[in-house]
Design an enzyme around this catalytic site. Structure first.
Site, PDB file in Angstrom:
ATOM      1  N   ASP A  54       0.848  -1.197   0.000  1.00  0.00           N
ATOM      2  CA  ASP A  54       0.000   0.000   0.000  1.00  0.00           C
ATOM      3  C   ASP A  54       0.882   1.246   0.000  1.00  0.00           C
ATOM      4  O   ASP A  54       2.102   1.168   0.124  1.00  0.00           O
ATOM      5  CB  ASP A  54      -0.962  -0.015   1.198  1.00  0.00           C
ATOM      6  CG  ASP A  54      -0.237   0.046   2.539  1.00  0.00           C
ATOM      7  OD1 ASP A  54       0.870  -0.529   2.651  1.00  0.00           O
ATOM      8  OD2 ASP A  54      -0.760   0.659   3.487  1.00  0.00           O
ATOM      9  N   HIS A 102       1.438  -8.897  -3.688  1.00  0.00           N
ATOM     10  CA  HIS A 102       0.484  -7.812  -3.413  1.00  0.00           C
ATOM     11  C   HIS A 102       1.313  -6.553  -3.210  1.00  0.00           C
ATOM     12  O   HIS A 102       1.815  -6.282  -2.109  1.00  0.00           O
ATOM     13  CB  HIS A 102      -0.349  -8.148  -2.172  1.00  0.00           C
ATOM     14  CG  HIS A 102      -1.426  -7.133  -1.878  1.00  0.00           C
ATOM     15  ND1 HIS A 102      -2.645  -7.140  -2.503  1.00  0.00           N
ATOM     16  CD2 HIS A 102      -1.460  -6.067  -1.038  1.00  0.00           C
ATOM     17  CE1 HIS A 102      -3.382  -6.137  -2.060  1.00  0.00           C
ATOM     18  NE2 HIS A 102      -2.676  -5.464  -1.162  1.00  0.00           N
ATOM     19  N   ASP A 105       0.558 -17.415  -4.315  1.00  0.00           N
ATOM     20  CA  ASP A 105       1.271 -16.438  -5.156  1.00  0.00           C
ATOM     21  C   ASP A 105       0.282 -15.781  -6.104  1.00  0.00           C
ATOM     22  O   ASP A 105       0.205 -16.102  -7.288  1.00  0.00           O
ATOM     23  CB  ASP A 105       2.406 -17.123  -5.923  1.00  0.00           C
ATOM     24  CG  ASP A 105       3.249 -16.106  -6.700  1.00  0.00           C
ATOM     25  OD1 ASP A 105       3.038 -14.886  -6.504  1.00  0.00           O
ATOM     26  OD2 ASP A 105       4.096 -16.533  -7.505  1.00  0.00           O
ATOM     27  N   GLU A 146       2.014 -10.173   0.370  1.00  0.00           N
ATOM     28  CA  GLU A 146       2.338  -8.747   0.305  1.00  0.00           C
ATOM     29  C   GLU A 146       3.829  -8.566   0.591  1.00  0.00           C
ATOM     30  O   GLU A 146       4.494  -9.488   1.082  1.00  0.00           O
ATOM     31  CB  GLU A 146       1.496  -7.951   1.322  1.00  0.00           C
ATOM     32  CG  GLU A 146       1.665  -6.431   1.190  1.00  0.00           C
ATOM     33  CD  GLU A 146       0.568  -5.616   1.878  1.00  0.00           C
ATOM     34  OE1 GLU A 146      -0.367  -6.204   2.446  1.00  0.00           O
ATOM     35  OE2 GLU A 146       0.662  -4.369   1.833  1.00  0.00           O
TER      36      GLU A 146
HETATM   37  O1  G3I Z   1       0.602 -12.556  17.306  1.00  0.00           O
HETATM   38  C1  G3I Z   1      -0.661 -13.192  17.156  1.00  0.00           C
HETATM   39  C2  G3I Z   1      -0.598 -14.614  17.650  1.00  0.00           C
HETATM   40  O2  G3I Z   1      -0.312 -14.618  19.013  1.00  0.00           O
HETATM   41  C3  G3I Z   1      -1.920 -15.298  17.352  1.00  0.00           C
HETATM   42  O3  G3I Z   1      -1.841 -16.641  17.715  1.00  0.00           O
HETATM   43  C4  G3I Z   1      -2.240 -15.203  15.875  1.00  0.00           C
HETATM   44  C5  G3I Z   1      -3.563 -15.857  15.534  1.00  0.00           C
HETATM   45  O4  G3I Z   1      -4.318 -15.096  14.652  1.00  0.00           O
HETATM   46  O5  G3I Z   1      -2.275 -13.842  15.518  1.00  0.00           O
HETATM   47  C6  G3I Z   1      -1.060 -13.162  15.716  1.00  0.00           C
HETATM   48  O6  G3I Z   1      -1.255 -11.838  15.361  1.00  0.00           O
HETATM   49  C7  G3I Z   1      -1.287 -11.530  14.003  1.00  0.00           C
HETATM   50  C8  G3I Z   1      -0.244 -10.468  13.778  1.00  0.00           C
HETATM   51  O7  G3I Z   1      -0.357  -9.964  12.507  1.00  0.00           O
HETATM   52  C9  G3I Z   1       1.166 -11.018  13.970  1.00  0.00           C
HETATM   53  O8  G3I Z   1       2.112 -10.000  13.758  1.00  0.00           O
HETATM   54  C10 G3I Z   1      -2.682 -11.041  13.649  1.00  0.00           C
HETATM   55  O9  G3I Z   1      -3.602 -12.112  13.671  1.00  0.00           O
HETATM   56  C11 G3I Z   1      -2.676 -10.416  12.279  1.00  0.00           C
HETATM   57  O10 G3I Z   1      -3.934  -9.858  11.994  1.00  0.00           O
HETATM   58  C12 G3I Z   1      -1.603  -9.350  12.229  1.00  0.00           C
HETATM   59  O11 G3I Z   1      -1.496  -8.888  10.946  1.00  0.00           O
HETATM   60  C13 G3I Z   1      -0.931  -7.605  10.725  1.00  0.00           C
HETATM   61  C14 G3I Z   1      -1.681  -7.037   9.539  1.00  0.00           C
HETATM   62  O12 G3I Z   1      -1.100  -5.819   9.153  1.00  0.00           O
HETATM   63  C15 G3I Z   1      -3.147  -6.795   9.820  1.00  0.00           C
HETATM   64  O13 G3I Z   1      -3.308  -5.861  10.809  1.00  0.00           O
HETATM   65  C16 G3I Z   1       0.546  -7.774  10.397  1.00  0.00           C
HETATM   66  O14 G3I Z   1       1.282  -8.094  11.563  1.00  0.00           O
HETATM   67  C17 G3I Z   1       1.088  -6.493   9.806  1.00  0.00           C
HETATM   68  O15 G3I Z   1       2.395  -6.766   9.309  1.00  0.00           O
HETATM   69  C18 G3I Z   1       0.205  -5.995   8.684  1.00  0.00           C
HETATM   70  O16 G3I Z   1       0.706  -4.778   8.246  1.00  0.00           O
HETATM   71  C19 G3I Z   1       0.138  -4.237   7.072  1.00  0.00           C
HETATM   72  C20 G3I Z   1      -0.349  -2.838   7.416  1.00  0.00           C
HETATM   73  O17 G3I Z   1      -1.418  -2.925   8.328  1.00  0.00           O
HETATM   74  C21 G3I Z   1      -0.753  -2.062   6.164  1.00  0.00           C
HETATM   75  N1  G3I Z   1       0.306  -2.088   5.183  1.00  0.00           N
HETATM   76  C22 G3I Z   1       0.690  -3.431   4.797  1.00  0.00           C
HETATM   77  C23 G3I Z   1       1.195  -4.214   5.977  1.00  0.00           C
HETATM   78  C24 G3I Z   1       1.679  -5.598   5.594  1.00  0.00           C
HETATM   79  O18 G3I Z   1       0.662  -6.469   5.286  1.00  0.00           O
HETATM   80  O1  9MR Z   2      -3.815  -3.501   0.201  1.00  0.00           O
HETATM   81  C1  9MR Z   2      -4.069  -3.619   1.575  1.00  0.00           C
HETATM   82  C2  9MR Z   2      -2.849  -4.178   2.273  1.00  0.00           C
HETATM   83  O2  9MR Z   2      -1.760  -3.289   2.154  1.00  0.00           O
HETATM   84  C3  9MR Z   2      -3.154  -4.478   3.729  1.00  0.00           C
HETATM   85  O3  9MR Z   2      -2.094  -5.194   4.303  1.00  0.00           O
HETATM   86  C4  9MR Z   2      -4.414  -5.304   3.854  1.00  0.00           C
HETATM   87  C5  9MR Z   2      -4.822  -5.542   5.289  1.00  0.00           C
HETATM   88  O4  9MR Z   2      -5.078  -4.345   5.958  1.00  0.00           O
HETATM   89  O5  9MR Z   2      -5.473  -4.686   3.188  1.00  0.00           O
HETATM   90  C6  9MR Z   2      -5.256  -4.505   1.821  1.00  0.00           C
HETATM   91  O6  9MR Z   2      -6.379  -3.893   1.262  1.00  0.00           O
HETATM   92  C7  9MR Z   2      -7.487  -4.747   1.089  1.00  0.00           C
HETATM   93  C8  9MR Z   2      -8.560  -4.355   2.070  1.00  0.00           C
HETATM   94  O7  9MR Z   2      -8.172  -4.614   3.396  1.00  0.00           O
HETATM   95  C9  9MR Z   2      -9.845  -5.107   1.749  1.00  0.00           C
HETATM   96  N1  9MR Z   2     -10.232  -4.908   0.375  1.00  0.00           N
HETATM   97  C10 9MR Z   2      -9.211  -5.391  -0.573  1.00  0.00           C
HETATM   98  C11 9MR Z   2      -7.916  -4.641  -0.358  1.00  0.00           C
HETATM   99  C12 9MR Z   2      -6.788  -5.205  -1.236  1.00  0.00           C
HETATM  100  O8  9MR Z   2      -7.038  -5.160  -2.540  1.00  0.00           O
END
Ligand code: G3I
Ligand code: 9MR
Length: 571
Positions: A179, A492, A538, A547
């Protein structure tokens, strides 16, 4: 890049590969002559393996396979081949009767040099607010986007001097991931990890060239790249009170367009305690790293330390300003309500840079644990910095405690590696969003142990982690775009998806297997497996497994450089 056909082919390939794994899994880039060398393969009949010259087929090494054992993370029976004692440079394949030959791989003294450079150059490709010129970006040249010189203060961030709607300028920085938003918390661990790589291995990085716009300015390339983000971070601090905005973002995620086509209004959102503390830690670190470059950026190092102190003071006064996503904002949260580790990390970096013992006390070191770092858990970064600077600390620092915290974690990880049927410290529960970076952050902590103890097992376990992300995994693919015989084709990543170039932007590691499959509803194809280490797709839809992200590239850069430097000459 072209979507559907390639994705379907990849999916069919993956499904077929899962049904009948075709070849031994190796580090597809290769191995260092003096490094550990492991390959993996599914359980089966054969007892022996050979390593053959890729060109002539001549046998260079023969060995016995380990007995088959179940690896729960992949729900598979696996065997391993250890050919660490083969040190002669060359190009090879691993051969096991009944299987296809492995992809070819090198044994080479510079096995990870190009990968390391690309892992840093990838951040250049993710720069906001700048045109990528052909002389620096080659086929990935593109117009600039998101100048961020006219960003609105969101209601959640309003203050007397900057009421809602005030325009501020906050240019530069890296896009976070696939993003186009910019988040202080994730920028913090990313910038720090790269600054630590420079602090730990300065000579390696002083010799590196990356063909950046700033090249030749007298600042090492890695530090030029990080500065692009630090300049942005500095502009996220409110000069009135030292508070730091949590993120600079659209209200919702952009579509699949290039940066210059993404024109949604941008906002700075809520000042948060986590942002202030991560900012303070990074600026305190940066103030010592950039100190020798006073001639190139007069006053910068001093300004960074002032900024770090102001952010720390704000966090002391606002210790529980947890980020809470406003109702009209829908982008990444990076929200965290457990901030003891952030307080301790900021205190540690301020202590190291100022030598003021009050900051050591503020760390509450006896109560501070150590654990594999992530954007939400940064306690390890404090211990890692203290260990690096241990010979220059004041008498207040508990040297034994610092060594104990670093060594205990590294020993736990090395034990897990040794006990693992796949020779990987990862436990089944470690496979979640960004699992490839969990592997690499484990490696970074193993390397901290090795740097203190010299215990070879810790270095070998770190090598196994790098091998894993470069192809010695049950998917049989390198997880880094543009590197290895098979690598992600549909990350992604908005530029990779919208630039019209077939191959994705190179040098990015994808998040990797994640059984959460939080994106399944957005994907036209199913994942091929639910097994934790195989739960990967993929396809451009798969933001939960495919991503890219800056905080995942940073430990790739750290670990690939560290292994290059530390593994040494062949015995
Ligand atoms: O740590 C827990 C673990 O204890 C548990 O058992 C497990 C079960 O679901 O979840 C773990 O947490 C997860 C966490 O990532 C681990 O770091 C969450 O479920 C999961 O939702 C979370 O995802 C994060 C994601 O954003 C959604 O919020 C990722 O860490 C984080 O790297 C990712 O970051 C995104 C930004 O929001 C937006 N830009 C892209 C970026 C990469 O995808
Ligand atoms: O593109 C977004 C990505 O960077 C984030 O990690 C992810 C989770 O927050 O969300 C992606 O955006 C999606 C959105 O959450 C739901 N609609 C589809 C989007 C991706 O095409």
């Amino acid at each position: 890049m072209r979507p559907a056909v390639g994705a379907l082919a990849a999916w069919l390939w993956t499904s077929a590969a899962l049904a009948q794994p075709a070849a031994p899994q190796v580090n597809q880039l290769g191995y260092l002559p003096a490094g550990a060398k492991w390959a993996a393969l599914p359980g089966g009949e054969a007892a022996d393996f050979s390593v053959v010259d890729a060109a002539t087929g001549q046998v260079a090494w023969r060995g016995a396979l380990t007995p088959a054992a179940d690896w729960p993370a992949a729900q598979q029976s696996v065997r391993l081949a250890d050919f660490s004692a083969l040190t002669r440079a060359g190009n090879y394949r691993l051969r096991v009767p009944g299987l296809a030959d492995s992809p070819s791989f090198a044994i080479a003294a510079d096995a990870y040099a190009a990968l390391n450079a690309a892992s840093i150059k990838a951040l250049y490709f993710n720069r906001a607010g700048i045109e990528l010129a052909p002389e620096h970006a080659g086929g990935y040249a593109r117009p600039g986007g998101h100048p961020d010189t006219q960003v609105r203060v969101h209601a959640s961030a309003a203050s007397p001097a900057r009421p809602e709607g005030t325009l501020i300028s906050s240019p530069k920085g890296w896009y976070d991931a696939g993003d186009y938003n910019k988040y202080i918390v994730n920028s913090g661990i990313t910038s720090y990890t790269l600054l630590a790589a420079y602090e730990h291995f300065p000579v390696y990085f002083q010799r590196q060239t990356l063909r950046l716009p700033e090249s030749g300015n007298g600042i090492p390339e890695l530090l030029n790249e990080v500065l692009w983000n630090l300049d942005w971070m500095l502009s996220m601090q409110d000069p009135q009170d030292g508070g730091v905005y949590h993120k600079l973002t659209n209200k919702g995620f952009d579509g699949n367009v290039m940066p210059h086509q993404a024109l949604a209004e941008r906002y700075v959102v809520q000042k948060s305690t986590a942002a202030a503390l991560d900012f303070a830690a990074v600026m305190a670190t940066a103030s010592r790293v950039y100190q020798p470059f006073e001639a190139q950026r007069p006053g910068l190092a001093a300004r960074m330390l002032v900024a770090a102190r102001a952010a720390w003071a704000w966090a002391q006064a606002h210790p529980r300003e947890f980020y809470r996503q406003p109702a009209d904002i829908h982008t990444g949260g990076y929200d965290d309500s457990q901030l003891d580790d952030e307080f301790a990390w900021a205190a540690a970096e301020l202590y190291i840079s100022t030598r003021d013992p009050a900051f050591y006390g503020a760390m509450k070191p006896e109560r501070l644990a150590n654990g594999v770092p992530s954007w939400s858990d940064v306690c390890a970064l404090a211990w890692m910095s203290l260990a690096q600077h241990r010979s220059r600390l004041t008498p207040e620092a508990d040297q034994a405690l610092i060594a104990q915290r670093v060594n205990t974690l590294a020993q736990q990880l090395a034990d897990a590696w040794q006990a693992s049927p796949y020779r990987l410290a990862m436990q089944t529960g470690d496979f979640n969003w960004g699992s490839n970076a969990v592997v690499l952050n484990q490696a970074m902590m193993l390397i901290q142990g090795y740097r203190l103890s010299g215990e070879r097992r810790q270095l070998d376990a770190a090598q196994s982690a790098l091998d894993y992300v470069l192809g010695r995994n049950p998917l049989g693919m390198s997880m880094v775009t543009g590197f290895g015989a098979r690598s992600p084709q549909q990350p992604h990543h908005r530029p990779s998806q919208a630039d019209g170039v077939d191959a994705p932007v190179p040098g990015f590691i994808v998040g990797g297997p994640n059984p959460g499959q939080q994106d399944a509803a957005h994907c036209p194809l199913p994942y091929a497996s639910r097994a934790p280490a195989l739960s990967y797709l993929d396809h451009g839809c798969s933001y939960a497994s495919n991503e890219v992200a800056i905080n995942w590239n940073a430990p790739l850069a750290y670990v690939s450089a560290a292994l290059q430097v530390l593994t040494g000459a062949p015995p």
